[in-house]
Design an enzyme around this catalytic site. Structure first.
Site, PDB file in Angstrom:
ATOM      1  N   GLU A 193      45.220  34.032  41.540  1.00 34.97           N
ATOM      2  CA  GLU A 193      44.508  35.189  42.084  1.00 34.97           C
ATOM      3  C   GLU A 193      44.742  35.203  43.583  1.00 34.97           C
ATOM      4  OE1 GLU A 193      40.261  34.669  41.537  1.00 34.97           O
ATOM      5  OE2 GLU A 193      40.358  32.567  42.079  1.00 34.97           O
ATOM      6  N   LYS A 223      31.586  30.794  40.836  1.00 34.32           N
ATOM      7  CA  LYS A 223      31.501  31.487  42.128  1.00 34.32           C
ATOM      8  C   LYS A 223      30.623  30.655  43.063  1.00 34.32           C
ATOM      9  CE  LYS A 223      31.254  36.270  43.812  1.00 34.32           C
ATOM     10  NZ  LYS A 223      32.545  36.348  44.453  1.00 34.32           N
ATOM     11  N   LEU A 247      38.576  33.352  39.300  1.00 33.79           N
ATOM     12  CA  LEU A 247      37.214  33.857  39.153  1.00 33.79           C
ATOM     13  C   LEU A 247      37.215  34.992  38.122  1.00 33.79           C
ATOM     14  CD1 LEU A 247      34.361  33.540  40.602  1.00 33.79           C
ATOM     15  CD2 LEU A 247      34.875  35.804  41.493  1.00 33.79           C
ATOM     16  N   TYR A 301      26.964  32.067  44.449  1.00 33.25           N
ATOM     17  CA  TYR A 301      26.640  33.362  45.038  1.00 33.25           C
ATOM     18  C   TYR A 301      27.178  34.498  44.183  1.00 33.25           C
ATOM     19  CZ  TYR A 301      31.414  34.122  46.808  1.00 33.25           C
ATOM     20  OH  TYR A 301      32.767  34.326  46.900  1.00 33.25           O
TER      21      TYR A 301
HETATM   22  C1  LIG Z   1      38.382  34.244  44.563  1.00 28.92           C
HETATM   23  C2  LIG Z   1      37.955  35.592  44.087  1.00 28.92           C
HETATM   24  N1  LIG Z   1      38.576  36.123  43.029  1.00 28.92           N
HETATM   25  C3  LIG Z   1      38.238  37.335  42.552  1.00 28.92           C
HETATM   26  C4  LIG Z   1      37.234  38.091  43.153  1.00 28.92           C
HETATM   27  C5  LIG Z   1      36.871  39.439  42.594  1.00 28.92           C
HETATM   28  O1  LIG Z   1      35.652  39.392  41.904  1.00 28.92           O
HETATM   29  P1  LIG Z   1      34.719  40.672  41.774  1.00 28.92           P
HETATM   30  O2  LIG Z   1      35.563  41.736  41.169  1.00 28.92           O
HETATM   31  O3  LIG Z   1      33.635  40.242  40.886  1.00 28.92           O
HETATM   32  O4  LIG Z   1      34.281  41.036  43.149  1.00 28.92           O
HETATM   33  C6  LIG Z   1      36.539  37.563  44.237  1.00 28.92           C
HETATM   34  C7  LIG Z   1      35.448  38.330  44.851  1.00 28.92           C
HETATM   35  O5  LIG Z   1      34.936  38.033  45.858  1.00 28.92           O
HETATM   36  C8  LIG Z   1      36.898  36.277  44.714  1.00 28.92           C
HETATM   37  O6  LIG Z   1      36.250  35.741  45.754  1.00 28.92           O
END
Ligand SMILES: Cc1ncc(COP(=O)(O)O)c(C=O)c1O
Length: 283
Positions: A177, A145, A201, A31
């Protein structure tokens, strides 16, 4: 609300998928969540590149070219009655007889919806937010993701149970994270970000933040961050498409980093706001 499902725009109540969809049975899909400011997607090419990377990672062919995704997403955005949106798009391996191995003939299911983008409160921006910490118990491909999010769901609920917005996680003594955000720290005026390896991620907001830091001349390091460093940092930030960049001011129930957003955060906040699409005509 109008959503998109497999080539059609339709009211969400009429959107139906099979109970045998591999997204339902196995969480076999990927996603994206694209923030939309004033009806303009923020960094859409980067989100589509990450989608491709996630699809490659689970060996699922991309059902659309980027130009097709762009057309569908823009069409869906215009169908919503609100300007600031969060476009959620999901591709699963489709419906097939239940068997772990990939089906030979399944057609991917493409589902897209766009919700109002959560509004960040003055209190969150100016007062910062609370986090709790935990051991990272997720799998070793957190760089994809995927919709298999149970580890993240449990981590996020842990935060909610403790009155916090996020759970900041550590694996083998290193910062990874948070349940739905990247985490950056500041030490001695330098922004320090954990590297984009298989344990986190590759956040689009993380990239935006680092780019803005470079452009703004803010000192920056990308390197592993130990738990001790994170807990003793001058500042800790969360970054995500729905949180933008937020400062952590409470950690495990105690005031953190002086209990208020730091000076480097305030600079980054200004840079980030200036980087967002401003007006409908600015596209
Ligand atoms: C596990 C995780 N890490 C980091 C992020 C941040 O990613 P982004 O800046 O692309 O929203 C998300 C976003 O949903 C996430 O689910």
């Amino acid at each position: 609300m109008t959503v998109y499902l497999n080539g059609k725009f339709l009211p969400i109540d009429e959107a139906r998928i099979s109970v045998l969809d591999r997204g339902v049975i196995y969480g076999d899909g990927v996603y994206e969540l694209v923030p939309v400011y004033r009806r303009q997607p923020y960094r859409l090419p980067q989100h589509l590149a990450r989608l491709q990377r996630s699809l490659d990672g689970i060996r699922l062919a991309n059902p659309h070219r980027d130009s097709e995704w762009e057309t569908i997403i823009h069409d869906l955005i215009t169908r919503q009655p609100f300007d600031d949106q969060g476009v959620y798009l999901q591709v699963t391996r489709g419906a097939a007889k239940r068997d772990h191995a990939f089906p030979l003939d399944a057609v991917p299911t493409v589902f897209i919806m766009s919700n109002p983008l959560p509004v960040l409160s003055r209190e969150q921006i100016e007062g910062g937010v609370a986090v709790v910490t935990a051991v990272d118990e997720r799998w070793l491909r957190c760089d994809l993701k995927t919709i298999s999010l149970l580890g993240n769901v449990l981590a996020r609920q842990f935060a909610v149970d403790h009155g916090a917005v996020e759970t900041v996680m550590f694996r083998n003594g290193y910062l990874t994270e948070a349940s739905a955000s990247n985490v950056l720290i500041v030490m001695g005026g330098t922004i320090i970000a954990p590297p984009k390896d298989n344990l986190i991620l590759p956040g689009i907001t993380y990239d935006a933040t680092l780019e803005l830091a470079r452009e703004g001349g803010l000192p920056l390091q990308i390197r592993p961050v130990t738990r001790d460093e994170a807990l003793a940092a001058d500042e800790m930030w969360l970054s995500s498409s729905t949180k933008e960049v937020l400062a952590v001011t409470t950690l495990d129930g105690k005031p953190f980093a002086g209990g208020k957003p730091g000076t480097v955060y305030r600079q980054m906040y200004r840079l980030f706001q200036a980087s967002k699409p401003k007006a409908l005509s600015a596209a």
